[in-house]
Write a protein that holds these residues in place. Structure first.
Motif, mmCIF file in Angstrom:
data_model
loop_
_atom_site.group_PDB
_atom_site.id
_atom_site.type_symbol
_atom_site.label_atom_id
_atom_site.label_comp_id
_atom_site.label_asym_id
_atom_site.label_seq_id
_atom_site.Cartn_x
_atom_site.Cartn_y
_atom_site.Cartn_z
ATOM 1 N N ARG A 111 0.815 -1.215 0.000
ATOM 2 C CA ARG A 111 0.000 0.000 0.000
ATOM 3 C C ARG A 111 0.852 1.270 0.000
ATOM 4 N NH1 ARG A 111 -3.830 3.040 3.383
ATOM 5 N NH2 ARG A 111 -5.736 3.305 2.175
ATOM 6 N N GLN A 112 2.071 1.188 0.599
ATOM 7 C CA GLN A 112 2.921 2.376 0.623
ATOM 8 C C GLN A 112 3.482 2.713 -0.750
ATOM 9 O OE1 GLN A 112 3.705 -0.612 1.656
ATOM 10 N NE2 GLN A 112 5.893 -0.964 1.915
ATOM 11 N N HIS A 113 3.329 1.804 -1.728
ATOM 12 C CA HIS A 113 3.840 2.037 -3.081
ATOM 13 C C HIS A 113 2.729 2.392 -4.069
ATOM 14 C CE1 HIS A 113 7.647 0.550 -1.677
ATOM 15 N NE2 HIS A 113 7.147 -0.624 -1.395
ATOM 16 N N ARG A 114 1.553 2.757 -3.563
ATOM 17 C CA ARG A 114 0.433 3.046 -4.465
ATOM 18 C C ARG A 114 0.739 4.268 -5.334
ATOM 19 N NH1 ARG A 114 -0.774 4.708 0.606
ATOM 20 N NH2 ARG A 114 -1.700 6.763 0.934
ATOM 21 N N LEU A 115 0.133 4.300 -6.511
ATOM 22 C CA LEU A 115 0.379 5.378 -7.477
ATOM 23 C C LEU A 115 -0.510 6.579 -7.170
ATOM 24 C CD1 LEU A 115 0.654 3.300 -10.784
ATOM 25 C CD2 LEU A 115 2.443 3.953 -9.168
ATOM 26 N N ASP A 116 -0.152 7.313 -6.107
ATOM 27 C CA ASP A 116 -0.910 8.486 -5.721
ATOM 28 C C ASP A 116 -0.135 9.749 -6.092
ATOM 29 O OD1 ASP A 116 1.162 8.392 -3.942
ATOM 30 O OD2 ASP A 116 -0.083 8.161 -2.154
ATOM 31 N N ASP A 117 -0.632 10.895 -5.643
ATOM 32 C CA ASP A 117 0.020 12.163 -5.970
ATOM 33 C C ASP A 117 1.454 12.205 -5.438
ATOM 34 O OD1 ASP A 117 -2.245 13.006 -7.240
ATOM 35 O OD2 ASP A 117 -2.993 14.218 -5.561
ATOM 36 N N ALA A 118 1.667 11.637 -4.246
ATOM 37 C CA ALA A 118 3.008 11.649 -3.662
ATOM 38 C C ALA A 118 3.987 10.838 -4.506
ATOM 39 C CB ALA A 118 2.969 11.104 -2.233
ATOM 40 N N TYR A 119 3.506 9.737 -5.085
ATOM 41 C CA TYR A 119 4.350 8.903 -5.933
ATOM 42 C C TYR A 119 4.804 9.685 -7.168
ATOM 43 C CZ TYR A 119 5.700 5.273 -9.251
ATOM 44 O OH TYR A 119 6.387 4.531 -10.174
ATOM 45 N N PHE A 120 3.860 10.333 -7.823
ATOM 46 C CA PHE A 120 4.211 11.065 -9.039
ATOM 47 C C PHE A 120 5.059 12.296 -8.727
ATOM 48 C CE2 PHE A 120 0.445 8.664 -10.497
ATOM 49 C CZ PHE A 120 1.028 8.031 -11.582
ATOM 50 N N ALA A 121 4.855 12.887 -7.553
ATOM 51 C CA ALA A 121 5.705 14.008 -7.132
ATOM 52 C C ALA A 121 7.142 13.535 -6.941
ATOM 53 C CB ALA A 121 5.168 14.622 -5.847
ATOM 54 N N ARG A 122 7.291 12.320 -6.418
ATOM 55 C CA ARG A 122 8.640 11.772 -6.225
ATOM 56 C C ARG A 122 9.307 11.482 -7.567
ATOM 57 N NH1 ARG A 122 7.253 8.117 -3.111
ATOM 58 N NH2 ARG A 122 7.512 6.193 -4.284
ATOM 59 N N VAL A 123 8.553 10.949 -8.504
ATOM 60 C CA VAL A 123 9.089 10.712 -9.855
ATOM 61 C C VAL A 123 9.535 12.028 -10.481
ATOM 62 C CG1 VAL A 123 8.504 9.969 -12.189
ATOM 63 C CG2 VAL A 123 7.754 8.608 -10.238
ATOM 64 N N ASP A 124 8.713 13.062 -10.319
ATOM 65 C CA ASP A 124 9.042 14.381 -10.855
ATOM 66 C C ASP A 124 10.314 14.918 -10.208
ATOM 67 O OD1 ASP A 124 8.598 16.696 -12.423
ATOM 68 O OD2 ASP A 124 7.668 17.713 -10.722
ATOM 69 N N ALA A 125 10.459 14.694 -8.894
ATOM 70 C CA ALA A 125 11.647 15.164 -8.182
ATOM 71 C C ALA A 125 12.900 14.457 -8.682
ATOM 72 C CB ALA A 125 11.475 14.935 -6.676
ATOM 73 N N ILE A 126 12.796 13.170 -8.941
ATOM 74 C CA ILE A 126 13.946 12.401 -9.440
ATOM 75 C C ILE A 126 14.351 12.903 -10.823
ATOM 76 C CG2 ILE A 126 14.720 10.114 -10.190
ATOM 77 C CD1 ILE A 126 12.913 8.949 -7.973
ATOM 78 N N SER A 155 30.233 14.436 -2.307
ATOM 79 C CA SER A 155 28.995 13.640 -2.264
ATOM 80 C C SER A 155 27.754 14.420 -2.669
ATOM 81 C CB SER A 155 28.790 13.059 -0.850
ATOM 82 O OG SER A 155 29.887 12.278 -0.457
ATOM 83 N N LYS A 156 27.919 15.414 -3.531
ATOM 84 C CA LYS A 156 26.761 16.208 -3.948
ATOM 85 C C LYS A 156 25.754 15.369 -4.735
ATOM 86 C CE LYS A 156 29.225 19.217 -6.196
ATOM 87 N NZ LYS A 156 30.524 18.569 -5.906
ATOM 88 N N THR A 157 26.233 14.640 -5.733
ATOM 89 C CA THR A 157 25.312 13.885 -6.591
ATOM 90 C C THR A 157 24.591 12.765 -5.842
ATOM 91 O OG1 THR A 157 26.499 14.419 -8.628
ATOM 92 C CG2 THR A 157 25.126 12.436 -8.645
ATOM 93 N N PRO A 158 25.296 11.880 -5.131
ATOM 94 C CA PRO A 158 24.557 10.819 -4.429
ATOM 95 C C PRO A 158 23.600 11.357 -3.371
ATOM 96 C CG PRO A 158 26.886 10.801 -3.832
ATOM 97 C CD PRO A 158 26.756 11.708 -5.005
ATOM 98 N N THR A 159 23.983 12.445 -2.704
ATOM 99 C CA THR A 159 23.077 13.042 -1.724
ATOM 100 C C THR A 159 21.851 13.617 -2.414
ATOM 101 O OG1 THR A 159 24.960 13.600 -0.292
ATOM 102 C CG2 THR A 159 22.877 14.723 0.149
ATOM 103 N N SER A 160 22.058 14.233 -3.579
ATOM 104 C CA SER A 160 20.945 14.781 -4.350
ATOM 105 C C SER A 160 19.971 13.688 -4.764
ATOM 106 C CB SER A 160 21.466 15.509 -5.598
ATOM 107 O OG SER A 160 22.249 16.623 -5.256
ATOM 108 N N ILE A 161 20.501 12.582 -5.253
ATOM 109 C CA ILE A 161 19.645 11.477 -5.696
ATOM 110 C C ILE A 161 18.876 10.887 -4.513
ATOM 111 C CG2 ILE A 161 19.627 9.170 -6.708
ATOM 112 C CD1 ILE A 161 20.116 11.403 -8.714
ATOM 113 N N TYR A 162 19.540 10.749 -3.373
ATOM 114 C CA TYR A 162 18.868 10.223 -2.180
ATOM 115 C C TYR A 162 17.720 11.147 -1.778
ATOM 116 C CZ TYR A 162 18.195 8.220 2.454
ATOM 117 O OH TYR A 162 17.649 7.618 3.569
ATOM 118 N N SER A 253 27.571 9.387 6.424
ATOM 119 C CA SER A 253 27.118 8.612 5.276
ATOM 120 C C SER A 253 26.200 9.499 4.437
ATOM 121 C CB SER A 253 26.340 7.374 5.750
ATOM 122 O OG SER A 253 25.143 7.774 6.410
ATOM 123 N N ILE A 254 25.868 9.040 3.232
ATOM 124 C CA ILE A 254 24.943 9.781 2.372
ATOM 125 C C ILE A 254 23.615 9.977 3.097
ATOM 126 C CG2 ILE A 254 23.683 9.756 0.189
ATOM 127 C CD1 ILE A 254 26.727 10.170 -0.052
#
Length: 282
Positions: A111-126, A155-162, A253-254
């Protein structure tokens, strides 16, 4: 420590279960002697029965996150027959929340992986973060939530991706003495700008390893002590002049660096601030 088997069964991706097991094992020495068996997407008794054959061949500890009562009941029954401990790692937390909230858990796998607004916001952020790595598309930095600045290999890039995986739009910019950043960086209002720094000796070691991995000579200004110290001083002066908060990543750590950034972001948001938050030791 004798080698033993750890079986992780989930009715979804198993990401939560893996993190819990990893966190628990980190509290012990020699966790390399633990043989982990990962069984995701266990949603039928037929699938479970096939897995039980493998568990019987490699008996050990069983961790599970199964919400279907029939499937988990069959797992517990089979493990009891084999004399193996089976631990439902989320039951204690779920029970406490049910008591506090006065309602039963939905019991839906993943259920925590459902395709809701938060999911698409995270995709947009990535997508935003990948597109704005290493100073690219600086004209769009005002759209970011966070901008990370620091010299090469902090560690700018890995921290950014995280952070992007946590839903934050992040841009990052390398601080180079010979190539100052665009003036727009100093006038950003919406994003939180955070400076990343590290100890010179640690930075030299990381850079040497990077050059060796690329089969390049480690005898360059890139790893020269005086040059590295000059770079770090230049960056720290820039951070101080612009009142950007600074995080020392030397022993972080990152995940720890990202957590510190998120704390700064939340404090700034709670205070209703825009622009620089002022110098703050971390």
């Amino acid at each position: 420590m004798a080698r033993f088997h750890l079986h992780l069964l989930s009715d979804s991706t198993g990401e939560t279960l893996e993190m819990i097991a990893k966190a628990a094992l980190a509290q012990f020495d020699d966790d390399g002697d633990v043989l982990r068996h990962f069984w995701p997407m266990v949603r039928s008794q037929q699938h479970l029965d096939r897995i039980m054959g493998e568990i019987a061949s490699n008996p050990g500890l069983v961790f599970f996150t199964l919400v279907n009562e029939e499937t988990r009941g069959r797992l517990e029954e089979k493990c009891q027959q084999l004399g193996l401990p089976a631990i439902a790692v989320l039951d204690g937390v779920t029970d406490a929340l049910e008591a506090l909230l006065g309602q039963e858990a939905k019991g839906r796998p993943g259920r925590q992986h459902r395709l809701d607004d938060a999911y698409f916001a995270r995709v947009d952020a990535i997508q935003f973060t990948i597109a704005h790595d290493d100073g690219v598309l600086w004209e769009e930095w005002e759209e970011a939530d966070i901008v990370l600045a620091g010299v090469s290999r902090t560690s700018k890039t890995p921290t950014s991706i995280y952070l992007a995986n946590r839903g934050y739009k992040v841009a990052n910019i390398p601080i180079v003495v010979e190539s100052p950043p665009p003036p727009l960086l100093y006038g950003l209002k919406r994003p939180l700008v955070v400076g990343l720094t590290t100890a010179p000796d640690r930075l030299i070691q990381i850079r040497r390893n990077r050059l060796l991995s690329l089969s390049q000579s480690p005898d360059t200004d890139y790893v020269a002590s005086d040059k590295v110290e000059s770079e770090l001083k230049y960056a720290r002066r820039m951070f101080a002049d612009n009142s950007w908060p600074v995080i020392d990543v030397t022993r972080r750590s990152i995940e720890e660096t990202a957590a510190a950034v998120i704390n700064l972001y939340n404090e700034r948001k709670a205070a209703g601030q825009t622009g620089p938050v002022g110098p703050k030791p971390i």
